[in-house]
Design a protein around this motif. Structure first.
Motif, PDB file in Angstrom:
ATOM      1  N   ALA A   1       0.826  -1.207   0.000  1.00  0.00           N
ATOM      2  CA  ALA A   1       0.000   0.000   0.000  1.00  0.00           C
ATOM      3  C   ALA A   1       0.859   1.255   0.000  1.00  0.00           C
ATOM      4  O   ALA A   1       0.563   2.225  -0.709  1.00  0.00           O
ATOM      5  CB  ALA A   1      -0.934  -0.003   1.204  1.00  0.00           C
ATOM      6  N   VAL A   2       1.937   1.262   0.789  1.00  0.00           N
ATOM      7  CA  VAL A   2       2.789   2.453   0.861  1.00  0.00           C
ATOM      8  C   VAL A   2       3.650   2.590  -0.391  1.00  0.00           C
ATOM      9  O   VAL A   2       3.865   3.707  -0.882  1.00  0.00           O
ATOM     10  CB  VAL A   2       3.650   2.414   2.139  1.00  0.00           C
ATOM     11  N   LEU A   3       4.121   1.482  -0.932  1.00  0.00           N
ATOM     12  CA  LEU A   3       4.849   1.556  -2.201  1.00  0.00           C
ATOM     13  C   LEU A   3       3.945   2.132  -3.299  1.00  0.00           C
ATOM     14  O   LEU A   3       4.366   2.998  -4.069  1.00  0.00           O
ATOM     15  CB  LEU A   3       5.346   0.167  -2.612  1.00  0.00           C
ATOM     16  N   GLY A   4       2.701   1.653  -3.339  1.00  0.00           N
ATOM     17  CA  GLY A   4       1.760   2.180  -4.323  1.00  0.00           C
ATOM     18  C   GLY A   4       1.425   3.637  -4.077  1.00  0.00           C
ATOM     19  O   GLY A   4       1.348   4.438  -5.016  1.00  0.00           O
ATOM     20  N   ARG A   5       1.226   3.985  -2.808  1.00  0.00           N
ATOM     21  CA  ARG A   5       0.936   5.384  -2.454  1.00  0.00           C
ATOM     22  C   ARG A   5       2.081   6.294  -2.869  1.00  0.00           C
ATOM     23  O   ARG A   5       1.860   7.381  -3.435  1.00  0.00           O
ATOM     24  CB  ARG A   5       0.724   5.483  -0.943  1.00  0.00           C
ATOM     25  N   THR A   6       3.315   5.871  -2.609  1.00  0.00           N
ATOM     26  CA  THR A   6       4.478   6.684  -2.962  1.00  0.00           C
ATOM     27  C   THR A   6       4.603   6.821  -4.475  1.00  0.00           C
ATOM     28  O   THR A   6       4.874   7.912  -4.992  1.00  0.00           O
ATOM     29  CB  THR A   6       5.759   6.049  -2.383  1.00  0.00           C
TER      30      THR A   6
END
Length: 281
Positions: free
Chosen positions: A146-151
């Motif tokens: 989720a954070v990789l995608g958000r970034t």
């Protein structure tokens, strides 16, 4: 016959074990009581799990899941008991304990999860002794899908990626800024939506900017989580989850740069859970 479950926000792996042997595996949608109600989880069990079971009478159920903190565990237990006739134990525990048992066995270590979300713990060979709260994909979950995608999405929208990567993203997904805002801020399960961009990162991991995005997120995970555990520089650090499994090279680089020792990397803990619970039997 016992039923084991290893559940994340995206998918749940189930395994029936009879006389010490795994007899059937089943996949259903993910569950997370932080994002879903008891009724929503119950519906998933009824429509996706129950039709694939040879019988709804189960001796023991051991459910390990994302978001299964002590205060949320009754939600899962109640949802399971709605549709399963459990004659013995119905235990719900954290996915963190599942990862620790699979990665470390009966030896001390640090166990980490890197999937849609991320988490970590110190493990003494029997139980979790310390857990740094992951805080979810808005405040924490460093290194997660989720954070990789958000970034990635943030960098794309703010033109912080090379133009060829931005062009590839736009060609692949055809999403407007308004589409993304709608999915992230107004619709359910934004963590799953953001994690859905991880395959794009994998496809373009040879690009220097993409590699650094992943590497830096892993570095943040190690600094903000793992370094809070005693003996982080000597204990083996194991990883469970699709992100760790498919991005091993940047993960290994991040560990080396932080002076840490890599333990095992596994995609899913079910094999270890079967061994653990058959030993108990």
């Amino acid at each position: 016959m016992i039923l084991l479950a290893d559940s994340g926000s995206t998918k749940t792996d189930w395994c029936l074990v009879d006389n010490g042997q795994a007899t059937k595996t089943i996949k259903t949608g993910g569950t997370n009581p932080f994002f879903q109600t008891e009724d929503e989880i119950s519906s998933e069990i009824l429509t996706s799990l129950v039709p694939q079971l040879p019988s709804t009478t189960i001796e023991d159920v051991f459910f390990y899941g994302a978001g299964c903190t002590p205060e949320k565990q009754p939600i899962l237990a109640n949802a399971l008991k709605r549709h399963l006739n459990v004659t013995g134990k119905c235990e719900v525990a954290s996915d963190m304990l599942a990862a620790a048992r699979s990665l470390c066995g009966h030896r001390p270590g640090i166990a980490c999860i890197m999937g849609t979300g991320s988490n970590s713990c110190a493990y003494d060979g029997e139980k979790v002794t310390k857990n740094v709260s992951p805080l979810g994909f808005i405040l924490g979950d460093e290194g997660s899908g989720a954070v990789l995608g958000r970034t990635l999405v943030g960098d794309i929208l703010k033109n912080q990626m090379p133009q060829d990567i931005i062009d590839k993203f736009n060609v692949k997904y055809h999403l407007t800024n308004a589409d993304i805002i709608e999915r992230v801020y107004r619709q359910k399960l934004p963590n799953r939506f953001l994690a859905s961009f991880v395959p794009f990162l994998a496809e373009n991991i040879q690009d220097h900017a993409v590699y650094n995005l992943v590497l830096e997120s892993f570095q943040r995970f190690l600094v903000r989580n793992v370094k809070q555990y005693d003996n982080w520089n000597s204990l083996p650090i194991g990883f469970n989850g699709s992100i760790a499994y498919y991005f091993q090279k940047p993960l290994e680089d991040a560990l080396e740069q932080q002076g840490m020792h890599l333990g095992r990397i596994i995609q899913a803990p079910m094999e270890g859970l079967v061994a653990y619970h058959t030993d108990k039997i």
